[in-house]
Scaffold this motif. Structure first.
Motif, PDB file in Angstrom:
ATOM      1  N   ALA A  37      30.697  67.639 -21.839  1.00 42.01           N
ATOM      2  CA  ALA A  37      29.269  67.851 -22.045  1.00 42.01           C
ATOM      3  C   ALA A  37      28.464  67.248 -20.912  1.00 42.01           C
ATOM      4  O   ALA A  37      28.761  66.142 -20.447  1.00 42.01           O
ATOM      5  CB  ALA A  37      28.850  67.230 -23.371  1.00 42.01           C
ATOM      6  N   PRO A  38      27.419  67.957 -20.422  1.00 41.49           N
ATOM      7  CA  PRO A  38      26.538  67.338 -19.424  1.00 41.49           C
ATOM      8  C   PRO A  38      25.805  66.165 -20.043  1.00 41.49           C
ATOM      9  O   PRO A  38      25.592  66.124 -21.270  1.00 41.49           O
ATOM     10  CB  PRO A  38      25.575  68.478 -19.049  1.00 41.49           C
ATOM     11  CG  PRO A  38      25.582  69.377 -20.243  1.00 41.49           C
ATOM     12  CD  PRO A  38      26.966  69.296 -20.813  1.00 41.49           C
ATOM     13  N   PRO A  39      25.426  65.195 -19.228  1.00 37.67           N
ATOM     14  CA  PRO A  39      24.779  64.003 -19.798  1.00 37.67           C
ATOM     15  C   PRO A  39      23.440  64.336 -20.430  1.00 37.67           C
ATOM     16  O   PRO A  39      22.645  65.105 -19.884  1.00 37.67           O
ATOM     17  CB  PRO A  39      24.613  63.083 -18.584  1.00 37.67           C
ATOM     18  CG  PRO A  39      24.667  63.988 -17.390  1.00 37.67           C
ATOM     19  CD  PRO A  39      25.582  65.102 -17.773  1.00 37.67           C
ATOM     20  N   ALA A 176      21.252  58.653 -18.234  1.00 39.86           N
ATOM     21  CA  ALA A 176      22.184  59.454 -19.017  1.00 39.86           C
ATOM     22  C   ALA A 176      22.633  58.658 -20.236  1.00 39.86           C
ATOM     23  O   ALA A 176      22.997  57.487 -20.127  1.00 39.86           O
ATOM     24  CB  ALA A 176      23.395  59.843 -18.166  1.00 39.86           C
ATOM     25  N   ALA A 177      22.583  59.303 -21.394  1.00 37.30           N
ATOM     26  CA  ALA A 177      23.069  58.647 -22.607  1.00 37.30           C
ATOM     27  C   ALA A 177      24.561  58.405 -22.504  1.00 37.30           C
ATOM     28  O   ALA A 177      25.290  59.168 -21.864  1.00 37.30           O
ATOM     29  CB  ALA A 177      22.757  59.508 -23.827  1.00 37.30           C
ATOM     30  N   ARG A 178      25.022  57.346 -23.116  1.00 39.20           N
ATOM     31  CA  ARG A 178      26.451  57.051 -23.113  1.00 39.20           C
ATOM     32  C   ARG A 178      27.161  57.946 -24.129  1.00 39.20           C
ATOM     33  O   ARG A 178      26.769  57.986 -25.303  1.00 39.20           O
ATOM     34  CB  ARG A 178      26.697  55.587 -23.475  1.00 39.20           C
ATOM     35  CG  ARG A 178      26.212  54.593 -22.426  1.00 39.20           C
ATOM     36  CD  ARG A 178      26.700  53.195 -22.795  1.00 39.20           C
ATOM     37  NE  ARG A 178      26.390  52.226 -21.760  1.00 39.20           N
ATOM     38  CZ  ARG A 178      25.467  51.285 -21.869  1.00 39.20           C
ATOM     39  NH1 ARG A 178      24.751  51.223 -22.982  1.00 39.20           N
ATOM     40  NH2 ARG A 178      25.241  50.427 -20.904  1.00 39.20           N
ATOM     41  N   PRO A 179      28.211  58.665 -23.704  1.00 40.38           N
ATOM     42  CA  PRO A 179      28.931  59.504 -24.664  1.00 40.38           C
ATOM     43  C   PRO A 179      29.635  58.654 -25.718  1.00 40.38           C
ATOM     44  O   PRO A 179      30.153  57.575 -25.431  1.00 40.38           O
ATOM     45  CB  PRO A 179      29.937  60.262 -23.786  1.00 40.38           C
ATOM     46  CG  PRO A 179      30.112  59.396 -22.577  1.00 40.38           C
ATOM     47  CD  PRO A 179      28.786  58.741 -22.348  1.00 40.38           C
ATOM     48  N   ARG A 180      29.662  59.154 -26.931  1.00 37.67           N
ATOM     49  CA  ARG A 180      30.347  58.486 -28.034  1.00 37.67           C
ATOM     50  C   ARG A 180      31.806  58.949 -28.038  1.00 37.67           C
ATOM     51  O   ARG A 180      32.084  60.136 -28.244  1.00 37.67           O
ATOM     52  CB  ARG A 180      29.661  58.829 -29.347  1.00 37.67           C
ATOM     53  CG  ARG A 180      28.196  58.416 -29.415  1.00 37.67           C
ATOM     54  CD  ARG A 180      27.496  59.099 -30.572  1.00 37.67           C
ATOM     55  NE  ARG A 180      27.529  60.561 -30.421  1.00 37.67           N
ATOM     56  CZ  ARG A 180      27.139  61.417 -31.372  1.00 37.67           C
ATOM     57  NH1 ARG A 180      26.719  60.955 -32.533  1.00 37.67           N
ATOM     58  NH2 ARG A 180      27.200  62.724 -31.158  1.00 37.67           N
ATOM     59  N   VAL A 181      32.702  58.019 -27.807  1.00 32.91           N
ATOM     60  CA  VAL A 181      34.126  58.341 -27.686  1.00 32.91           C
ATOM     61  C   VAL A 181      34.865  57.728 -28.869  1.00 32.91           C
ATOM     62  O   VAL A 181      34.939  56.508 -28.998  1.00 32.91           O
ATOM     63  CB  VAL A 181      34.702  57.812 -26.356  1.00 32.91           C
ATOM     64  CG1 VAL A 181      36.176  58.221 -26.221  1.00 32.91           C
ATOM     65  CG2 VAL A 181      33.898  58.342 -25.169  1.00 32.91           C
ATOM     66  N   ARG A 182      35.377  58.591 -29.734  1.00 32.99           N
ATOM     67  CA  ARG A 182      36.135  58.105 -30.893  1.00 32.99           C
ATOM     68  C   ARG A 182      37.616  58.062 -30.520  1.00 32.99           C
ATOM     69  O   ARG A 182      38.203  59.062 -30.105  1.00 32.99           O
ATOM     70  CB  ARG A 182      35.913  59.019 -32.095  1.00 32.99           C
ATOM     71  CG  ARG A 182      36.656  58.563 -33.356  1.00 32.99           C
ATOM     72  CD  ARG A 182      36.224  59.369 -34.560  1.00 32.99           C
ATOM     73  NE  ARG A 182      34.812  59.106 -34.845  1.00 32.99           N
ATOM     74  CZ  ARG A 182      33.979  60.029 -35.340  1.00 32.99           C
ATOM     75  NH1 ARG A 182      34.397  61.255 -35.573  1.00 32.99           N
ATOM     76  NH2 ARG A 182      32.724  59.708 -35.577  1.00 32.99           N
ATOM     77  N   ILE A 183      38.202  56.873 -30.664  1.00 37.48           N
ATOM     78  CA  ILE A 183      39.615  56.666 -30.350  1.00 37.48           C
ATOM     79  C   ILE A 183      40.369  56.520 -31.660  1.00 37.48           C
ATOM     80  O   ILE A 183      40.191  55.533 -32.386  1.00 37.48           O
ATOM     81  CB  ILE A 183      39.809  55.411 -29.475  1.00 37.48           C
ATOM     82  CG1 ILE A 183      38.963  55.504 -28.194  1.00 37.48           C
ATOM     83  CG2 ILE A 183      41.281  55.216 -29.126  1.00 37.48           C
ATOM     84  CD1 ILE A 183      38.903  54.217 -27.403  1.00 37.48           C
ATOM     85  N   LEU A 184      41.194  57.499 -31.978  1.00 34.93           N
ATOM     86  CA  LEU A 184      41.996  57.489 -33.191  1.00 34.93           C
ATOM     87  C   LEU A 184      43.375  56.943 -32.851  1.00 34.93           C
ATOM     88  O   LEU A 184      44.123  57.557 -32.086  1.00 34.93           O
ATOM     89  CB  LEU A 184      42.104  58.900 -33.768  1.00 34.93           C
ATOM     90  CG  LEU A 184      40.770  59.612 -34.041  1.00 34.93           C
ATOM     91  CD1 LEU A 184      41.027  61.048 -34.462  1.00 34.93           C
ATOM     92  CD2 LEU A 184      39.972  58.873 -35.092  1.00 34.93           C
ATOM     93  N   LEU A 185      43.688  55.787 -33.384  1.00 32.63           N
ATOM     94  CA  LEU A 185      44.963  55.135 -33.105  1.00 32.63           C
ATOM     95  C   LEU A 185      45.952  55.450 -34.216  1.00 32.63           C
ATOM     96  O   LEU A 185      45.646  55.251 -35.396  1.00 32.63           O
ATOM     97  CB  LEU A 185      44.771  53.618 -33.001  1.00 32.63           C
ATOM     98  CG  LEU A 185      43.804  53.133 -31.917  1.00 32.63           C
ATOM     99  CD1 LEU A 185      43.502  51.656 -32.103  1.00 32.63           C
ATOM    100  CD2 LEU A 185      44.378  53.393 -30.537  1.00 32.63           C
ATOM    101  N   VAL A 186      47.111  55.949 -33.835  1.00 33.08           N
ATOM    102  CA  VAL A 186      48.140  56.273 -34.815  1.00 33.08           C
ATOM    103  C   VAL A 186      49.161  55.151 -34.812  1.00 33.08           C
ATOM    104  O   VAL A 186      49.775  54.858 -33.774  1.00 33.08           O
ATOM    105  CB  VAL A 186      48.816  57.627 -34.503  1.00 33.08           C
ATOM    106  CG1 VAL A 186      49.715  58.039 -35.663  1.00 33.08           C
ATOM    107  CG2 VAL A 186      47.763  58.697 -34.239  1.00 33.08           C
TER     108      VAL A 186
END
Length: 394
Positions: A37-39, A176-186
């Protein structure tokens, strides 16, 4: 948007079978670039703006400095009053005002005598040297004129930038807004989700994103698919269970949550990485072995984070050219991320080959060399480009 699958053939279930083929690293990176996505812009106060990327040019709201001012500590004088002054011919100063650097120039003065060129005699200031008009003075607008472009869009704001903006009275800036990065740990007995989570969260922050750690989650296809489909993120990283074991269900979960575009990338370590879409958001599969997860983040996921945060998507490391002390051995067909360290004389030597897992080699390394897929490596004495880790000194 282009075809979701791009140049990649439909992926297959590799559990218990192995990978029939792996996607070229460059093709995967181009897919990521096209779908990052563009910022989005947002306005933040200066106290929160360091390291952020400007989304619009800033112009000077006024002249800087706003008035003539002293450029050094000393005594503000009318330059004509110092004509002929010297150490053997002190000249009395009738209109002299002590000033510090940055003070406005007092009325009737046009220069600043340095402190060492002034003496006191019976309570009267005397000049021991002469100055020309404007000497020791910073004129109004010398630094900036009102309306001049101050900082261009795309600039990563530095502390000195914020200092100047504050001096000019600028309170907020568009970034630029900071992207929300969801890290799913298995989780599971074969993975190290705590180590992987700590490392990935730090890498996301480095690249301008805001990390949300979820898990460790069970290696359950349905549970992982549901976690991938949950709203509220701009980018999804599913870390762990991407290999060829019977419980490596991450690729199947991504397919259930949206689209598994490609599974298996021609890179070492990290060849079990994958890409796809979940709930319309880009999703990346990262191996659960920490070093493989690190490599997959650096070469794949980090591009998406940096692009979405307004940064250059290329690797962010400082680069140093150096000769090799020993051969860096590679196999044709995969891009190798080869961990190296600097020797005392500024050359580089291998720390661990790309085939060896474990973060210990990365901790001992000063950086890494990327060996192209079409190369068998670099012989001793070759000049290579080292991507230096933060804090590395050659």
């Amino acid at each position: 948007m282009t075809n979701e699958r791009g140049p990649f053939p439909p992926p297959v279930d590799v559990r218990g079978r192995g990978f029939p083929s792996r996607a070229a690293l460059g093709d995967v990176q181009r897919w990521i670039d096209a779908r990052s996505a563009p910022p989005a812009p947002e306005s933040v106060p200066l106290a929160e703006a360091a390291g952020r990327v400007l989304t619009a040019a800033l112009v000077a709201p006024g002249d800087w400095p706003p008035a003539d001012r002293a450029a050094r500590d000393g005594v503000a004088v009318a330059s004509a009053d110092t004509l002929g002054a010297g150490s053997y011919n002190p000249v009395p100063l009738l209109n002299a005002v002590a000033v510090s650097a940055g003070d406005p120039l007092p009325a009737g003065t046009d220069a600043v005598l340095p402190v060492e060129a002034v003496q006191m005699d019976a309570g009267l200031k005397e000049a021991l040297g002469s100055v020309a008009p404007g000497e020791g003075v910073e004129r109004r607008g010398d630094g900036l004129r009102a309306g001049a472009v101050l900082l261009e869009a795309g600039r990563v704001l530095r502390p000195q930038d914020l200092g100047l903006l504050a001096a000019l009275g600028v309170g907020e800036v568009p970034v630029a807004a900071r992207p929300r990065v969801r890290i799913l740990l298995v989780g599971g007995p074969r993975s190290g989700p705590e180590a992987l989570g700590a490392m990935l969260a730090a890498l996301v922050a480095r690249d301008g994103g805001v990390a949300e750690l979820v898990g460790p989650l069970p290696a359950d296809r349905g549970a992982l698919a549901a976690a991938l489909a949950a709203p509220g993120a701009d980018l999804l990283l599913l870390a762990g269970r991407s290999g060829v074991g019977e419980d490596d269900v991450a690729p199947l979960a991504l397919a259930d949550a949206g689209t598994l575009v490609a599974h298996g990338v021609a890179m070492r370590p990290g060849d079990s990485a994958g890409i796809g879409l979940a709930a319309g958001m880009p999703a990346l599969l990262l191996p659960g072995e920490p070093m493989a997860g690190f490599a997959a983040y650096e070469l794949l996921a980090g591009r998406a984070v940096r692009r979405s945060a307004g940064h250059d998507p290329a690797l962010p490391h400082r680069r140093i050219e150096a000769p090799t002390t020993r051969k860096l051995v590679s196999e044709i067909g995969c891009v190798d991320l080869y961990r190296v360290r600097f020797t005392a004389d500024g050359a580089v030597e291998p720390v661990a080959s790309p085939a060896l897992p474990g973060l210990a080699g990365a901790v001992r390394a000063d950086g890494f060399v990327l060996i192209p897929a079409e190369s068998e490596g670099f012989p001793a004495g070759s000049s290579v480009t080292v991507q230096c880790f933060d804090g590395t000194r050659a």
